[in-house]
Each structure stands twice: as C-alpha cells, then as structure tokens.
Design a protein around this motif. Structure first.
Motif, PDB file in Angstrom:
ATOM      1  N   LEU A 164     -13.798  -6.472 -37.154  1.00 50.20           N
ATOM      2  CA  LEU A 164     -14.411  -6.067 -35.894  1.00 50.20           C
ATOM      3  C   LEU A 164     -15.494  -7.081 -35.536  1.00 50.20           C
ATOM      4  O   LEU A 164     -16.281  -7.483 -36.396  1.00 50.20           O
ATOM      5  N   SER A 165     -15.534  -7.482 -34.273  1.00 51.63           N
ATOM      6  CA  SER A 165     -16.537  -8.442 -33.842  1.00 51.63           C
ATOM      7  C   SER A 165     -16.934  -8.168 -32.403  1.00 51.63           C
ATOM      8  O   SER A 165     -16.314  -7.355 -31.717  1.00 51.63           O
ATOM      9  N   ILE A 166     -17.986  -8.855 -31.963  1.00 49.75           N
ATOM     10  CA  ILE A 166     -18.332  -8.805 -30.556  1.00 49.75           C
ATOM     11  C   ILE A 166     -17.409  -9.761 -29.796  1.00 49.75           C
ATOM     12  O   ILE A 166     -16.789 -10.643 -30.381  1.00 49.75           O
ATOM     13  N   VAL A 167     -17.314  -9.581 -28.495  1.00 47.39           N
ATOM     14  CA  VAL A 167     -16.529 -10.487 -27.665  1.00 47.39           C
ATOM     15  C   VAL A 167     -17.130 -11.890 -27.751  1.00 47.39           C
ATOM     16  O   VAL A 167     -18.326 -12.083 -27.515  1.00 47.39           O
ATOM     17  N   GLY A 168     -16.322 -12.865 -28.156  1.00 46.34           N
ATOM     18  CA  GLY A 168     -16.789 -14.237 -28.266  1.00 46.34           C
ATOM     19  C   GLY A 168     -17.561 -14.553 -29.519  1.00 46.34           C
ATOM     20  O   GLY A 168     -18.059 -15.665 -29.682  1.00 46.34           O
ATOM     21  N   GLY A 169     -17.658 -13.607 -30.432  1.00 46.62           N
ATOM     22  CA  GLY A 169     -18.409 -13.833 -31.660  1.00 46.62           C
ATOM     23  C   GLY A 169     -17.523 -14.268 -32.806  1.00 46.62           C
ATOM     24  O   GLY A 169     -16.312 -14.458 -32.664  1.00 46.62           O
ATOM     25  N   HIS A 170     -18.133 -14.438 -33.965  1.00 38.83           N
ATOM     26  CA  HIS A 170     -17.385 -14.785 -35.169  1.00 38.83           C
ATOM     27  C   HIS A 170     -16.415 -13.647 -35.474  1.00 38.83           C
ATOM     28  O   HIS A 170     -16.797 -12.490 -35.546  1.00 38.83           O
ATOM     29  N   GLY A 171     -15.151 -13.990 -35.634  1.00 39.94           N
ATOM     30  CA  GLY A 171     -14.124 -12.974 -35.847  1.00 39.94           C
ATOM     31  C   GLY A 171     -13.270 -12.765 -34.619  1.00 39.94           C
ATOM     32  O   GLY A 171     -12.120 -12.320 -34.720  1.00 39.94           O
ATOM     33  N   ASP A 172     -13.815 -13.070 -33.438  1.00 44.53           N
ATOM     34  CA  ASP A 172     -13.010 -13.047 -32.224  1.00 44.53           C
ATOM     35  C   ASP A 172     -12.286 -14.398 -32.120  1.00 44.53           C
ATOM     36  O   ASP A 172     -12.650 -15.374 -32.775  1.00 44.53           O
ATOM     37  N   THR A 173     -11.277 -14.441 -31.281  1.00 41.79           N
ATOM     38  CA  THR A 173     -10.605 -15.707 -31.017  1.00 41.79           C
ATOM     39  C   THR A 173     -11.489 -16.547 -30.115  1.00 41.79           C
ATOM     40  O   THR A 173     -11.807 -16.142 -29.001  1.00 41.79           O
ATOM     41  N   THR A 174     -11.919 -17.703 -30.619  1.00 41.54           N
ATOM     42  CA  THR A 174     -12.792 -18.576 -29.833  1.00 41.54           C
ATOM     43  C   THR A 174     -12.286 -20.002 -29.884  1.00 41.54           C
ATOM     44  O   THR A 174     -11.526 -20.377 -30.772  1.00 41.54           O
ATOM     45  N   GLY A 175     -12.702 -20.806 -28.908  1.00 42.61           N
ATOM     46  CA  GLY A 175     -12.335 -22.210 -28.897  1.00 42.61           C
ATOM     47  C   GLY A 175     -11.137 -22.530 -28.030  1.00 42.61           C
ATOM     48  O   GLY A 175     -10.701 -23.682 -27.975  1.00 42.61           O
ATOM     49  N   PHE A 176     -10.582 -21.507 -27.351  1.00 44.21           N
ATOM     50  CA  PHE A 176      -9.435 -21.710 -26.480  1.00 44.21           C
ATOM     51  C   PHE A 176      -9.810 -21.378 -25.034  1.00 44.21           C
ATOM     52  O   PHE A 176     -10.870 -20.812 -24.756  1.00 44.21           O
ATOM     53  N   ARG A 177      -8.900 -21.682 -24.108  1.00 42.37           N
ATOM     54  CA  ARG A 177      -9.053 -21.219 -22.735  1.00 42.37           C
ATOM     55  C   ARG A 177      -8.952 -19.703 -22.690  1.00 42.37           C
ATOM     56  O   ARG A 177      -8.334 -19.081 -23.557  1.00 42.37           O
ATOM     57  N   GLU A 178      -9.530 -19.113 -21.651  1.00 36.86           N
ATOM     58  CA  GLU A 178      -9.552 -17.652 -21.569  1.00 36.86           C
ATOM     59  C   GLU A 178      -8.154 -17.040 -21.530  1.00 36.86           C
ATOM     60  O   GLU A 178      -7.928 -15.972 -22.091  1.00 36.86           O
ATOM     61  N   ASP A 179      -7.209 -17.701 -20.865  1.00 34.07           N
ATOM     62  CA  ASP A 179      -5.868 -17.117 -20.818  1.00 34.07           C
ATOM     63  C   ASP A 179      -5.214 -17.136 -22.200  1.00 34.07           C
ATOM     64  O   ASP A 179      -4.431 -16.238 -22.543  1.00 34.07           O
ATOM     65  N   VAL A 180      -5.550 -18.125 -23.028  1.00 38.74           N
ATOM     66  CA  VAL A 180      -5.031 -18.162 -24.395  1.00 38.74           C
ATOM     67  C   VAL A 180      -5.723 -17.104 -25.248  1.00 38.74           C
ATOM     68  O   VAL A 180      -5.090 -16.438 -26.066  1.00 38.74           O
ATOM     69  N   HIS A 181      -7.029 -16.944 -25.050  1.00 40.88           N
ATOM     70  CA  HIS A 181      -7.754 -15.886 -25.763  1.00 40.88           C
ATOM     71  C   HIS A 181      -7.073 -14.544 -25.571  1.00 40.88           C
ATOM     72  O   HIS A 181      -6.896 -13.761 -26.520  1.00 40.88           O
ATOM     73  N   SER A 182      -6.706 -14.243 -24.346  1.00 39.08           N
ATOM     74  CA  SER A 182      -6.145 -12.925 -24.037  1.00 39.08           C
ATOM     75  C   SER A 182      -4.821 -12.694 -24.754  1.00 39.08           C
ATOM     76  O   SER A 182      -4.492 -11.567 -25.130  1.00 39.08           O
ATOM     77  N   VAL A 183      -4.072 -13.754 -24.988  1.00 38.56           N
ATOM     78  CA  VAL A 183      -2.796 -13.629 -25.690  1.00 38.56           C
ATOM     79  C   VAL A 183      -3.013 -13.463 -27.198  1.00 38.56           C
ATOM     80  O   VAL A 183      -2.343 -12.674 -27.857  1.00 38.56           O
ATOM     81  N   LEU A 184      -3.981 -14.197 -27.748  1.00 39.80           N
ATOM     82  CA  LEU A 184      -4.223 -14.171 -29.192  1.00 39.80           C
ATOM     83  C   LEU A 184      -5.049 -12.975 -29.647  1.00 39.80           C
ATOM     84  O   LEU A 184      -5.048 -12.624 -30.829  1.00 39.80           O
ATOM     85  N   ASP A 185      -5.749 -12.341 -28.734  1.00 40.61           N
ATOM     86  CA  ASP A 185      -6.646 -11.232 -29.073  1.00 40.61           C
ATOM     87  C   ASP A 185      -5.891 -10.114 -29.779  1.00 40.61           C
ATOM     88  O   ASP A 185      -4.877  -9.622 -29.291  1.00 40.61           O
ATOM     89  N   GLN A 186      -6.390  -9.714 -30.957  1.00 34.36           N
ATOM     90  CA  GLN A 186      -5.761  -8.624 -31.704  1.00 34.36           C
ATOM     91  C   GLN A 186      -6.384  -7.260 -31.398  1.00 34.36           C
ATOM     92  O   GLN A 186      -6.001  -6.258 -31.983  1.00 34.36           O
ATOM     93  N   GLY A 187      -7.360  -7.248 -30.503  1.00 30.91           N
ATOM     94  CA  GLY A 187      -7.873  -5.966 -30.040  1.00 30.91           C
ATOM     95  C   GLY A 187      -8.939  -5.336 -30.893  1.00 30.91           C
ATOM     96  O   GLY A 187      -9.110  -4.108 -30.877  1.00 30.91           O
ATOM     97  N   TYR A 188      -9.709  -6.139 -31.643  1.00 32.77           N
ATOM     98  CA  TYR A 188     -10.743  -5.565 -32.502  1.00 32.77           C
ATOM     99  C   TYR A 188     -12.150  -6.006 -32.110  1.00 32.77           C
ATOM    100  O   TYR A 188     -13.077  -5.893 -32.903  1.00 32.77           O
ATOM    101  N   THR A 189     -12.319  -6.518 -30.890  1.00 37.48           N
ATOM    102  CA  THR A 189     -13.672  -6.709 -30.380  1.00 37.48           C
ATOM    103  C   THR A 189     -14.130  -5.408 -29.737  1.00 37.48           C
ATOM    104  O   THR A 189     -13.317  -4.595 -29.283  1.00 37.48           O
ATOM    105  N   CYS A 190     -15.448  -5.218 -29.690  1.00 40.54           N
ATOM    106  CA  CYS A 190     -15.944  -3.988 -29.067  1.00 40.54           C
ATOM    107  C   CYS A 190     -17.315  -4.218 -28.461  1.00 40.54           C
ATOM    108  O   CYS A 190     -18.086  -5.061 -28.930  1.00 40.54           O
TER     109      CYS A 190
END
Length: 422
Positions: free
Chosen positions: A158-184
C-alpha cells in the motif's frame, strides 16, 4: 462371501494411512536456540515434518526411518529472513515493469526461492510482489511443488499516489495501465485497500510509509501517509488479525508510523532517538536490512541507477548501520531482514556479519534470525528453536555460530518442514 470379505479387507488396506515419514539426524552438535550452548553429539528425530525428540548420543533409529549423518556438523534452527523480494533481482531497469508479465515473476521467484533455501533460510516474509506471484510461490513451496522456504506473503504494498510502492517514472497513461490498485488517499480508502489485500490472500500488510531509495519519486525519504491514514491502516489490519510491516527511512516518518501502531519498521535508516523511543514504548521491531544498502553501494556511480535514485542511495548508504547501534542502546528489538532482491538472493547470510559489525553480539545476531524473528511473525511456538513440537526447520554448519557468525554464510545442509533441500 469369504472372497468378498477378502476383497474388502484388501481395499481397506490399500487406502489406510501410510506409515509416518520419520527421519533420524545424527548431529555432531545441536544448538537448540540462540540462548543455549551447543550440545555434544545428539540425535534429532523428525516425523511428518515435526521435531519429535532431541536426545544425547546416538540411540537406535525406529524401524523404517531414514538416517542423515551430520556427525561433523553443528545443527542450528532454520533461519528466518523477514524482508525479501523473491520475484525480483538487483539492478533491473525499472522500465521492465512495463514489459515483463507478472507470470515472469513466478519464474524468477522459483529460482530465488531455491537459492534462499540453500542459504539456510527456511522461512521468509516476502515484502512485496505483483498481485498473485508471491501467493503462487507461497502455495508452491507449501505443497512441495517447488523447493523453497515457508513464505509469509504480503502481495502488493500500500502506498500513496506517486509515492514509493506506486508505479512511478512513466507517463500518466502508462501509470494507469500498470497500477495494481493499492494506492490510497484518506482513511476510508486506505481501510478499503487493507481489506482488498486481505481478500486477495495477504498474510501481512506491507505499506511504504516514507520515500524509498530505488523508486523514481524524488521527494526525499521522509513520511508519505497522513496520521489519520496510518491509523486507519493499522486499525483495519489488526482487526483482521494481520500484522503491518512498514518500509520507512526518515525519522519523522518512522515515528508517526510507530505511533499509529505498526508492528515492524523495515530499514529504519535515519531512525533517531525520538523515533526509537517510540518503538521501544510500542514494542515495535526494527528490521534493518543492511545488506540492501550494501547492494546499493555496489551499484552507485556505475550507470545502474537514474540520477534520482543515485541521490537517495548515497544518503542512505552514508547512514547505514547507525539504526542497529541506536536500537541496541535504547532496547529496541532487532529482527533479521535483508531486502534480498536489492542484492543477489542467496547472500542473505552476509547480513549477520553486518549486524555484528554494528553492535550486536553473535548470540544476538543469531537470535534476530530465529527466536526474535519468529516472535515478530507471531510464530514463536512453531519456529526458531529445535524442540519437540516445532517445525522441522533445521540447518547444518561447520562451526558454532556463537563463536564464528560467518559460518552461517556457508550452510551445508537444510531441512524445511521435514523436507531435505535439494
């Protein structure tokens, strides 16, 4: 009628339980737990994956039992690593996350599970993986389909949006595809994500309370979650009977996470007196993962990491080890964890020498990976000792680790849940 009775008897005999699987281990010496002294020659009897007896000398083995000759070795409880990432290897380009399927993580994980087992680690806590890869490995090792340690699995952190543990370093459209749904964001959503992790099969909840060294977010290593979010995570997890492990580097991030009720602090790199006093008061365990920073140190300045990671890596490496020294001074329990995956799997045992270098005695270092780690897991009645009724998790080494801690870097024989490692 007589033929029918014979046939029935034959059928019953063929379906009756098989004889118990018994292994008799002839040890040169047995170190029952980290608080003990090694015995002389002794015999350990294991039946159906449990230790039945530990007796001096070499009594006759039960009929049909297999015997293992470890007469030149010291037998020690199987080791516990509270922080590994079986599905990853060091130095991987973060962009591979957008290319490799989650299934590849299971292949990599099977390789690393065997390396970890052969290194003497019979129980590990997998501190973060793709949605089902860690859970698949857990089942595979439990059922004996693949050789590896007992796995306590967290699944995605579990992580914050854009934090360590979230998918970071990509374009936003790529983030949305890779996101596993555990940010809150916010206490309600954070509680929901804990419940989601529980439903998916998590044995423990992993959160990233602060920034991290190897992620592409560049806002330092301090706190991420609000206090209300942290308290929601801890309360929800504990209500479900789940412990919470928190990746945490910065002092204030550590302190706020501890005050919210976390069970273990992972890394704790910049823990100061205030943070450690809070840990002592709350009974929180420190899991320092010193080998992780050795892995980072070896790769700094070599083009492996992005500039963002290089900055954070140098900050963390400079502080490495101080959290162990301060924890011991203030009476905070130190439990063994390495962050294997940041460095090469199978080198987990090198953490012992680093713990001793930073202030633990050999006995304390061994306890950190046996009795202390077992207690941190809530499994102290099953793991961490060689005693009747405990799981048959055993290793053999050349010397007494209370005298030579580095003997644990070269484990010669391993049994996990009564199964001898290949």
């Amino acid at each position: 009628m007589r033929k029918v009775l014979i046939a029935v008897a034959s059928l019953l005999a063929s379906t009756s339980p098989a004889l118990a699987d018994t292994v008799v281990i002839r040890a040169g010496s047995v170190l029952r737990d980290a608080a003990s002294e090694p015995s002389g020659p002794a015999t350990i009897t294991v039946t159906d994956g449990k230790i039945v007896s530990v007796v001096p000398g070499s009594p006759a083995a039960p009929t049909g039992a297999r015997e293992v000759d470890l007469s030149g070795k010291t037998v020690v409880p199987g080791l516990i690593d509270l922080h590994v990432h079986l599905t990853g290897d060091p130095g991987t380009d973060y962009r591979n996350e957008a290319v490799e399927p989650d299934e590849w993580g299971v292949v990599v994980g099977a390789k690393n599970a065997l390396l970890t087992l052969r290194a003497g680690f019979t129980t590990v806590r997998d501190a973060g993986s793709a949605q089902y890869s860690g859970f698949s490995l857990r089942r595979g090792t439990a059922e004996g389909l693949i050789p590896g340690p007992r796995i306590v699995a967290a699944g995605p952190a579990l992580s914050i949006v854009g934090g360590h543990g979230d998918t970071t370093g990509f374009r936003e459209d790529v983030h949305s595809v890779l996101d596993q749904g555990y940010t809150c964001t916010g206490p309600v959503e954070c509680a929901e994500k804990v419940r989601k992790a529980s439903r998916a099969g998590a044995d423990v909840i992993k959160i990233t309370s602060t920034g991290g060294v190897l992620s592409q977010q560049g806002r330092g290593l301090e706190g991420h979650f609000s206090q209300a979010e942290l308290e929601s995570i801890m309360t929800t997890a504990h209500s479900l009977g789940l412990k919470v492990m928190a990746h945490a580097h910065g002092a204030r991030g550590i302190e706020s996470t501890v005050l919210a009720g976390v069970d273990t602090i992972e890394h704790g790199t910049f823990a100061d007196e205030a943070a450690l006093k809070a840990m002592k008061a709350k009974g929180t365990y420190m899991v320092p993962t010193l080998m992780a920073l050795e892995g980072v140190r070896a790769r700094l300045g070599k083009g492996v990491y992005t500039p963002t990671v290089e900055v954070k890596g140098r900050q963390a490496v400079e502080a490495a080890g101080k959290q162990v020294q301060r924890s011991k001074q203030l009476g905070v329990p130190v439990a063994f964890g390495t962050d294997a995956g940041v460095f090469e799997h199978g080198r987990n045992g090198e953490e012992f020498a680093l713990l001793v270098k930073n202030g633990l005695t050999n006995r304390e270092a061994l306890a950190s990976a046996t009795t202390v780690a077992a207690k941190a897991l809530g499994m102290e009645g099953e793991l961490g000792q060689i005693a009747p009724g405990f799981s048959a998790d055993l290793i053999a080494v050349d010397a007494n680790p209370l005298v030579d801690i580095r003997t644990l870097e070269k484990v010669r024989w391993v049994m996990e849940r009564g199964r001898i490692a290949p």
